[in-house]
Design an enzyme around this catalytic site. Structure first.
Site, PDB file in Angstrom:
ATOM      1  N   GLU A 141     -24.492 -32.872  -5.211  1.00  0.00           N
ATOM      2  CA  GLU A 141     -23.221 -33.209  -6.048  1.00  0.00           C
ATOM      3  C   GLU A 141     -23.600 -33.889  -7.143  1.00  0.00           C
ATOM      4  OE1 GLU A 141     -18.872 -35.625  -5.308  1.00  0.00           O
ATOM      5  OE2 GLU A 141     -20.546 -35.996  -3.829  1.00  0.00           O
TER       6      GLU A 141
ATOM      7  N   LYS B  72     -13.830 -29.936  -7.003  1.00  0.00           N
ATOM      8  CA  LYS B  72     -13.928 -30.659  -5.767  1.00  0.00           C
ATOM      9  C   LYS B  72     -12.454 -30.977  -5.491  1.00  0.00           C
ATOM     10  CE  LYS B  72     -15.837 -34.802  -3.600  1.00  0.00           C
ATOM     11  NZ  LYS B  72     -16.655 -35.931  -3.573  1.00  0.00           N
TER      12      LYS B  72
ATOM     13  N   CYS C 111     -19.200 -32.182  -1.190  1.00  0.00           N
ATOM     14  CA  CYS C 111     -19.105 -33.307  -0.308  1.00  0.00           C
ATOM     15  C   CYS C 111     -17.977 -33.377   0.635  1.00  0.00           C
ATOM     16  CB  CYS C 111     -19.382 -34.666  -0.998  1.00  0.00           C
ATOM     17  SG  CYS C 111     -20.152 -35.825  -0.407  1.00  0.00           S
TER      18      CYS C 111
END
Length: 609
Positions: free
Chosen positions: A41, A116, A152
């Site tokens: 990330e 994300k 994540c």
């Protein structure tokens, strides 16, 4: 199809250096016949970039470098890079100005962007401050394989595993419903004791219930107070960990996706009976070796990334400074550690001798600066003002402040980073001196309870293995011999650990036995020991863990067997010491609840218990 994992140690803000790390990994992946490379990330800009994200020129530079990187990558390789990209709708539609995203680079250009969706705002995370959440999960096709992308936190909202839902959406399940063959995850998941096991168990649960394998790439390295352990892994359709990369070190691995089996296959296990890296499991038990490795990495990267080469610390003959000296010696080499012994008239002979013996065992530099004359000078200066008052804490703390001042002078004169040596138990109850032993640029063990300090030192003596100190080649010389004087950006390259495994290189009985066996004492007055005013550390640490980390009430702590009056006194000390903790140097985080970025308590507050 072969998938490479680059477990990188980026430096926050070093866009050019981080791009070089990605490019080097891509060239290695192409050399090993990989079709796809996965990086962590925000691998291009480093995690967590915090308010750097508010600088438009920083975002522009990252965008330019991303375009250049796409052109520089091997043409036959697809690469997934983590970065921040502007939200084009922010001005008209509202919302945050950036997305935290994964970017697919291939054939010289940006092919696709994956935003994300789940933005954490707990503990050390504050992503909602900067990022707009993505609205949908997405995938891309590589050949005949449909690959879903998550970033994540996107894989952490597993309601069945946690027994609760933290977010409305569950991106992993959305990708399963979309019919993907494989899920990739770019992570920057910080280390906490025991988290490696929880992390793998959660994702194994997700894979087993979905039948979709996952490749998980985690960042490694220390950034300020946060440590990232790496420990990247791959899980096949049966929920088995079939490849695990090293913990607390940069690493690289290649896994194969078998289209016929619709599953991941470990290439190394097919070709050899030996397995590269860590065992194919993560123990739920947290050992001293794991915490030792985390602290070593945290010190090494803090020193390197902040531009220091040497450290200084006060060595008292006590167990806390002994442990910090040992950690520093392994992290950056004993030749780069200076210990300063500053005995007062209250320092016992055995403490002085213990400190000298420890310095000899570690092979670190040692200076002795007695402070008796300085104490007398303070007494003379304050005599009239302090007249007719009893000797007390103020006079005791002058010793600590003299020592802190001397250490800061040495740090200032020679450019050494001053390491603070206080532990979590002391920080919790305020048994530390502002502008004295709290001085420093890094508090190495401020998240390590006193009982764990003892455990680490006992482990270091009993089980720490590796080369003897006379055989060990200094870290900086070894790295220079292998790499010359090359540098990446403004930060020197990350030197690999020169010893394998991650245990200390010094041999047996590093910490003199007397340091471990004697009653702990600040030695600020004759005959003083910590237990004059505190309960035994096993009792204190249990109360503190229950209150700070487990969020238990006073009633629950008392029900666990603790005296109510003792609990009330300890919690009052914790509350009163908040103003000290606010002024402490950054401390390496190894628990779920550290006194650092994720601790946001008000200073002025009333007791509610």
């Amino acid at each position: 199809m072969k998938i490479a994992i680059a477990q990188l140690n980026p430096t926050i803000g070093d866009i050019f250096g981080n791009a070089n790390l990605i490019l080097e990994s891509a060239q290695k992946a192409a050399g090993e016949g990989a079709n796809l490379l996965l990086t962590p990330e925000l691998s291009l800009i480093g995690y967590p970039p915090r308010d750097l994200l508010m600088n438009p020129s920083f975002i522009a530079a990252a965008g330019d470098k991303l375009q250049q990187l796409a052109q520089d990558l091997p043409g036959e390789l697809a690469v997934i890079v983590g970065t921040a990209i502007p939200n084009p709708n922010a001005v008209k539609a509202g919302g945050k100005s950036l997305f935290n995203c994964a970017v697919l680079l291939a054939n010289g250009s940006i092919k696709k962007v994956f935003n994300k969706r789940l933005l954490p705002t707990y503990d050390v995370f504050d992503e909602d401050r900067y990022f707009e959440p993505g609205t949908q999960s997405d995938f891309f096709n590589l050949g005949n394989i449909k690959i879903g992308i998550t970033v994540c936190e996107d894989v952490w909202n597993n309601e069945e595993f946690w027994g609760k839902r933290s977010y409305a959406g569950e991106p992993f399940l959305d990708l399963v419903k979309a019919g993907v063959d494989l899920v990739l995850n770019l992570s920057a998941s910080p280390y906490a004791a025991g988290k490696r096991g929880v992390r793998s168990a959660m994702l194994q649960h997700s894979v087993i219930r979905s039948g979709i394998p996952i490749v998980y790439a985690n960042q490694v390295g220390g950034n300020d107070d946060i440590i990232f352990d790496g420990s990247s892994f791959c899980i096949n359709r049966n929920g088995e960990l079939i490849q695990v990369l090293a913990s607390f070190e940069t690493d690289f691995g290649v896994i194969e996706y078998d289209e016929a089996k619709r599953d991941l296959v470990d290439i190394a296990s097919q070709n050899s009976t030996e397995f590269k890296g860590a065992p194919l499991s993560f123990s739920p038990q947290v050992g001293d070796a794991e915490i030792w490795a985390a602290l070593v990495l945290g010190v090494r990267d803090y020193v390197r990334k902040c531009g220091f080469s040497k450290v200084v610390l006060g060595l008292s003959g006590g167990i806390d400074s002994a442990l910090v000296a040992a950690i520093a010696s392994y992290a950056i080499g004993p030749q780069n550690v200076l210990a300063v012994l500053m005995p007062s008239p209250y320092s016992s002979d055995h403490s002085v001798n213990d400190a000298l013996e420890l310095a000899k065992n570690l092979g670190i530099g040692m200076e002795m600066l007695p402070i008796a004359d300085l104490m007398k000078a303070y007494d003379r200066t304050l005599a009239n003002l302090f007249a007719d008052t009893p000797f007390g804490i103020a006079e005791e703390n002058i010793q600590s402040r003299i020592r802190g001042n001397l250490l800061m002078a040495i740090s200032n004169k020679f450019g050494h980073l001053l390491l603070s040596t206080g532990n979590k138990s002391e920080m919790a109850v305020g048994y530390c001196t502002l502008y004295g032993d709290m001085n420093g640029g890094l508090a190495v063990i401020s998240d390590v309870p006193k009982t764990r300090v003892y455990s680490l030192c006992q482990w270091l003596n009993a089980e720490g293995i590796g080369k003897g100190k006379d055989e060990a080649e200094p870290l900086d010389l070894r790295y220079q011999a292998e790499h010359g004087n090359e540098s990446v950006g403004a930060v020197p390259p990350c030197p690999p650990s020169p010893y394998t495994p991650i245990y200390p290189p010094f041999g047996k009985e590093i910490i003199p036995g007397n340091i471990i066996s004697k009653p702990p004492s600040a030695e600020l007055k004759p005959g003083q020991i910590d237990q004059d005013s505190l309960p035994a550390y096993d009792i204190l640490d249990d109360i503190l863990e229950r209150w700070i980390e487990n969020h238990e009430s006073v009633k629950q702590i008392v029900a666990a067997g603790h005296d109510e009056a003792v609990v009330a006194r300890i919690l009052k000390l914790v509350r009163q010491a908040e103003f000290k903790r606010r002024q402490a140097p950054p401390g390496l985080k190894i628990s779920d609840r550290a006194f650092g970025t994720g601790w946001r308590m008000p200073i002025a507050k009333a007791s509610f218990y």
